[in-house]
Design a protein around this motif. Sequence first.
Motif, PDB file in Angstrom:
ATOM      1  N   TRP A 323       0.819  -1.209   0.000  1.00 46.17           N
ATOM      2  CA  TRP A 323       0.000   0.000   0.000  1.00 46.17           C
ATOM      3  C   TRP A 323       0.858   1.267   0.000  1.00 46.17           C
ATOM      4  O   TRP A 323       0.520   2.263  -0.644  1.00 46.17           O
ATOM      5  N   VAL A 324       1.943   1.234   0.745  1.00 52.88           N
ATOM      6  CA  VAL A 324       2.700   2.461   0.996  1.00 52.88           C
ATOM      7  C   VAL A 324       3.272   3.055  -0.284  1.00 52.88           C
ATOM      8  O   VAL A 324       3.242   4.276  -0.482  1.00 52.88           O
ATOM      9  N   LEU A 325       3.811   2.227  -1.175  1.00 53.42           N
ATOM     10  CA  LEU A 325       4.441   2.772  -2.385  1.00 53.42           C
ATOM     11  C   LEU A 325       3.430   3.482  -3.283  1.00 53.42           C
ATOM     12  O   LEU A 325       3.613   4.671  -3.587  1.00 53.42           O
ATOM     13  N   PRO A 326       2.341   2.841  -3.730  1.00 51.29           N
ATOM     14  CA  PRO A 326       1.372   3.593  -4.543  1.00 51.29           C
ATOM     15  C   PRO A 326       0.674   4.691  -3.735  1.00 51.29           C
ATOM     16  O   PRO A 326       0.329   5.738  -4.290  1.00 51.29           O
ATOM     17  N   GLY A 327       0.483   4.447  -2.426  1.00 47.46           N
ATOM     18  CA  GLY A 327      -0.160   5.467  -1.595  1.00 47.46           C
ATOM     19  C   GLY A 327       0.659   6.732  -1.506  1.00 47.46           C
ATOM     20  O   GLY A 327       0.113   7.842  -1.491  1.00 47.46           O
ATOM     21  N   SER A 328       1.985   6.593  -1.454  1.00 49.93           N
ATOM     22  CA  SER A 328       2.848   7.778  -1.376  1.00 49.93           C
ATOM     23  C   SER A 328       2.780   8.580  -2.671  1.00 49.93           C
ATOM     24  O   SER A 328       2.776   9.823  -2.644  1.00 49.93           O
ATOM     25  N   HIS A 329       2.710   7.899  -3.807  1.00 54.30           N
ATOM     26  CA  HIS A 329       2.594   8.606  -5.081  1.00 54.30           C
ATOM     27  C   HIS A 329       1.205   9.250  -5.230  1.00 54.30           C
ATOM     28  O   HIS A 329       1.085  10.350  -5.796  1.00 54.30           O
ATOM     29  N   LEU A 330       0.194   8.587  -4.705  1.00 56.01           N
ATOM     30  CA  LEU A 330      -1.147   9.168  -4.772  1.00 56.01           C
ATOM     31  C   LEU A 330      -1.247  10.412  -3.894  1.00 56.01           C
ATOM     32  O   LEU A 330      -1.833  11.424  -4.300  1.00 56.01           O
ATOM     33  N   SER A 331      -0.667  10.358  -2.696  1.00 57.15           N
ATOM     34  CA  SER A 331      -0.679  11.543  -1.834  1.00 57.15           C
ATOM     35  C   SER A 331       0.137  12.672  -2.445  1.00 57.15           C
ATOM     36  O   SER A 331      -0.214  13.854  -2.314  1.00 57.15           O
ATOM     37  N   PHE A 332       1.235  12.331  -3.140  1.00 53.56           N
ATOM     38  CA  PHE A 332       2.024  13.354  -3.836  1.00 53.56           C
ATOM     39  C   PHE A 332       1.194  14.009  -4.939  1.00 53.56           C
ATOM     40  O   PHE A 332       1.232  15.234  -5.124  1.00 53.56           O
ATOM     41  N   TRP A 333       0.417  13.207  -5.661  1.00 55.00           N
ATOM     42  CA  TRP A 333      -0.434  13.749  -6.726  1.00 55.00           C
ATOM     43  C   TRP A 333      -1.498  14.675  -6.148  1.00 55.00           C
ATOM     44  O   TRP A 333      -1.763  15.750  -6.694  1.00 55.00           O
ATOM     45  N   VAL A 334      -2.104  14.282  -5.034  1.00 53.57           N
ATOM     46  CA  VAL A 334      -3.129  15.114  -4.397  1.00 53.57           C
ATOM     47  C   VAL A 334      -2.514  16.422  -3.913  1.00 53.57           C
ATOM     48  O   VAL A 334      -3.087  17.511  -4.091  1.00 53.57           O
ATOM     49  N   ASN A 335      -1.349  16.341  -3.299  1.00 55.87           N
ATOM     50  CA  ASN A 335      -0.690  17.550  -2.794  1.00 55.87           C
ATOM     51  C   ASN A 335      -0.352  18.526  -3.913  1.00 55.87           C
ATOM     52  O   ASN A 335      -0.565  19.735  -3.783  1.00 55.87           O
ATOM     53  N   THR A 336       0.184  18.007  -5.018  1.00 57.77           N
ATOM     54  CA  THR A 336       0.684  18.892  -6.075  1.00 57.77           C
ATOM     55  C   THR A 336      -0.397  19.299  -7.067  1.00 57.77           C
ATOM     56  O   THR A 336      -0.435  20.456  -7.504  1.00 57.77           O
ATOM     57  N   ARG A 337      -1.279  18.376  -7.433  1.00 59.28           N
ATOM     58  CA  ARG A 337      -2.258  18.660  -8.476  1.00 59.28           C
ATOM     59  C   ARG A 337      -3.574  19.199  -7.918  1.00 59.28           C
ATOM     60  O   ARG A 337      -4.194  20.069  -8.541  1.00 59.28           O
ATOM     61  N   VAL A 338      -4.009  18.704  -6.784  1.00 62.25           N
ATOM     62  CA  VAL A 338      -5.300  19.123  -6.218  1.00 62.25           C
ATOM     63  C   VAL A 338      -5.130  20.301  -5.271  1.00 62.25           C
ATOM     64  O   VAL A 338      -5.853  21.296  -5.342  1.00 62.25           O
ATOM     65  N   LEU A 339      -4.154  20.203  -4.364  1.00 65.81           N
ATOM     66  CA  LEU A 339      -3.959  21.249  -3.355  1.00 65.81           C
ATOM     67  C   LEU A 339      -2.933  22.300  -3.777  1.00 65.81           C
ATOM     68  O   LEU A 339      -2.743  23.293  -3.062  1.00 65.81           O
ATOM     69  N   ASN A 340      -2.268  22.079  -4.910  1.00 64.04           N
ATOM     70  CA  ASN A 340      -1.275  23.026  -5.428  1.00 64.04           C
ATOM     71  C   ASN A 340      -0.187  23.364  -4.411  1.00 64.04           C
ATOM     72  O   ASN A 340       0.197  24.518  -4.214  1.00 64.04           O
ATOM     73  N   ARG A 341       0.298  22.333  -3.734  1.00 60.80           N
ATOM     74  CA  ARG A 341       1.356  22.524  -2.745  1.00 60.80           C
ATOM     75  C   ARG A 341       2.689  22.089  -3.324  1.00 60.80           C
ATOM     76  O   ARG A 341       2.757  21.158  -4.133  1.00 60.80           O
ATOM     77  N   ARG A 342       3.734  22.756  -2.890  1.00 63.15           N
ATOM     78  CA  ARG A 342       5.071  22.405  -3.349  1.00 63.15           C
ATOM     79  C   ARG A 342       5.692  21.416  -2.374  1.00 63.15           C
ATOM     80  O   ARG A 342       6.138  21.785  -1.282  1.00 63.15           O
ATOM     81  N   VAL A 343       5.686  20.165  -2.754  1.00 61.78           N
ATOM     82  CA  VAL A 343       6.303  19.119  -1.949  1.00 61.78           C
ATOM     83  C   VAL A 343       7.190  18.273  -2.853  1.00 61.78           C
ATOM     84  O   VAL A 343       6.947  18.152  -4.050  1.00 61.78           O
ATOM     85  N   GLY A 344       8.218  17.701  -2.239  1.00 60.79           N
ATOM     86  CA  GLY A 344       9.122  16.872  -3.017  1.00 60.79           C
ATOM     87  C   GLY A 344       8.502  15.514  -3.324  1.00 60.79           C
ATOM     88  O   GLY A 344       7.639  15.029  -2.593  1.00 60.79           O
ATOM     89  N   PRO A 345       8.914  14.903  -4.418  1.00 61.66           N
ATOM     90  CA  PRO A 345       8.385  13.571  -4.765  1.00 61.66           C
ATOM     91  C   PRO A 345       8.817  12.543  -3.734  1.00 61.66           C
ATOM     92  O   PRO A 345       9.844  12.712  -3.058  1.00 61.66           O
ATOM     93  N   PRO A 346       8.049  11.472  -3.579  1.00 60.55           N
ATOM     94  CA  PRO A 346       8.411  10.439  -2.598  1.00 60.55           C
ATOM     95  C   PRO A 346       9.732   9.769  -2.955  1.00 60.55           C
ATOM     96  O   PRO A 346       9.977   9.435  -4.118  1.00 60.55           O
TER      97      PRO A 346
END
Length: 532
Positions: A323-346
């Motif tokens: 779960w953790v590997l795809p979940g980390s990429h999904l949370s990165f997508w939500v942070n960057t694409r939905v919330l427009n936050r600047r966070v580093g990739p997992p």
Amino acid sequence: MSEIHAVEIAFLLLLIFVVIFGIFARKLSTPYPIVMVLGGLALSFVPGIPHIQLNPDLIFLIFLPPLLYSSAWNTSWRDFKANLVTIFFLAFGLVGFTVLGVSLLAPFVFPGFDWRLGMLLGAVVAPTDAIAASAIARRIGLPERIVDILEGESLVNDATGLLALEFAREIIVDQRIPTVSEGLLKLLLLTVGGILVGLAIGWVIEKIERRLEDATIEITLSILSPYVIYLAAEEVHASGVLAVVTAGLYLTVKSATFLSPATRLKLWSVWEALTFILNGVVFVLIGLQFPQIRGSIHEYGLGKIVLDGAIFSLILIVLRLAWVLPGSHLSFWVNTRVLNRRVGPPRPREVFVVGWTGMRGVISLAGALALPIVLMDGSPFPYRNAIVLLTFCVIFVTLVLQGLTLPQIVRWLGLSGTDGPNCEELEARRIVAGAALTHLTGARERDNMRNEEIYDDLIEHYQNHLASLDLDNQEAAQKHTDYTELSLETLRIERDTAVGLRNQGRINDTVLRRIERELDLSESRLTTFGED
């Protein structure tokens, strides 16, 4: 009276074991949860050791509220909020994925289990242990962001795991499958209700604290608060866990403005000792439960127990990693694409460490032990003892095996101590000291040069302090080290002299304690800054 005396002896023994195992943990440089579980397990085989049963109601009412409250109080709201998406995917998504995965796999692995018992077993072992993960992670120097994620996950997933357990238990005991709308409504009531109760009572506690000026009363109120919050939320059928966590996060932000310095020093000391005692007792109790759990399943040989426990633990570890590997990429997508936050990739290394730190603890064991003995029709609860035994095996394997191997894995991945100096803290110290220096300079000019020597002395002190915060200024750093060592030496002389005056009868113990308190505070300030 004999029963009360037996309880007193058992409690005294528990505290003695906590102290002894705590000393061993410090000597072995091993996180104390691991040592205390192993110590409790070893004690369970010693002849004459009284059997101490782990009562699930005792865990949920006495131990859980203050431990959750303390963890929330020590959590940074800014960092919790920054990692909220990742925490959400772990605390809600991973719990659901674990329950689903175990419900599908259990019928193929454990004879007699169906999807309902698999769902129940998955719900029991879904919550991770906040104390074990953070204690181990901090000791080996993991990056702060990983520690924040693990602590945040463990704070929230207790509530989601217990909710899933309630649904699964209802399916088996009541022989009824809740509808999707019922499940969503109950989840909404539990979560929203718990958050609202926590905020409401936290707000009341804040108002009361602002009117108190007695440190002893404030500390007592602080210890009572998690129990009041938990019971109030449970009374209105909301999540007591979320209520306590919410109130703890709210009050830790507000505490900077309503706690006096003296109260804050005492409060941290009291809570540090209290949480160590409660956690120590809980982990020792986990180890002590093995003989009773083993004896409840006579048809299981030791080889069968080891094999089933190893297989089930492996299933949970694989499910978490899956779960953790795809979940980390999904949370990165939500942070960057939905919330427009600047966070580093997992980063794969950090993602793997988060996946490996799925330690289970007392919440899982208490949830298993809280299962009813019989169903509504009077028939025995199916495979209850097997569920309890599998839960114990998972706690032991994930806590001991993963806990002991985590330092080596972290070193192998090159993550230990990767953060380097705490630049954020260093910058904050510079700003704080600079603000004080600016104030002193302006105050000296406004004071028309009165008390000039005092101002000069204080200004020189802050200038030296600022210089010592410059990592590139080796001369200033050495000067600060020399200053600290000399100050500690003079404090020792003052303390020895005060003790001598007491021994000569020139001052009493009350005066000595007042002097010692001032000297201890000064020494604590010097040594704490030196460690930073």
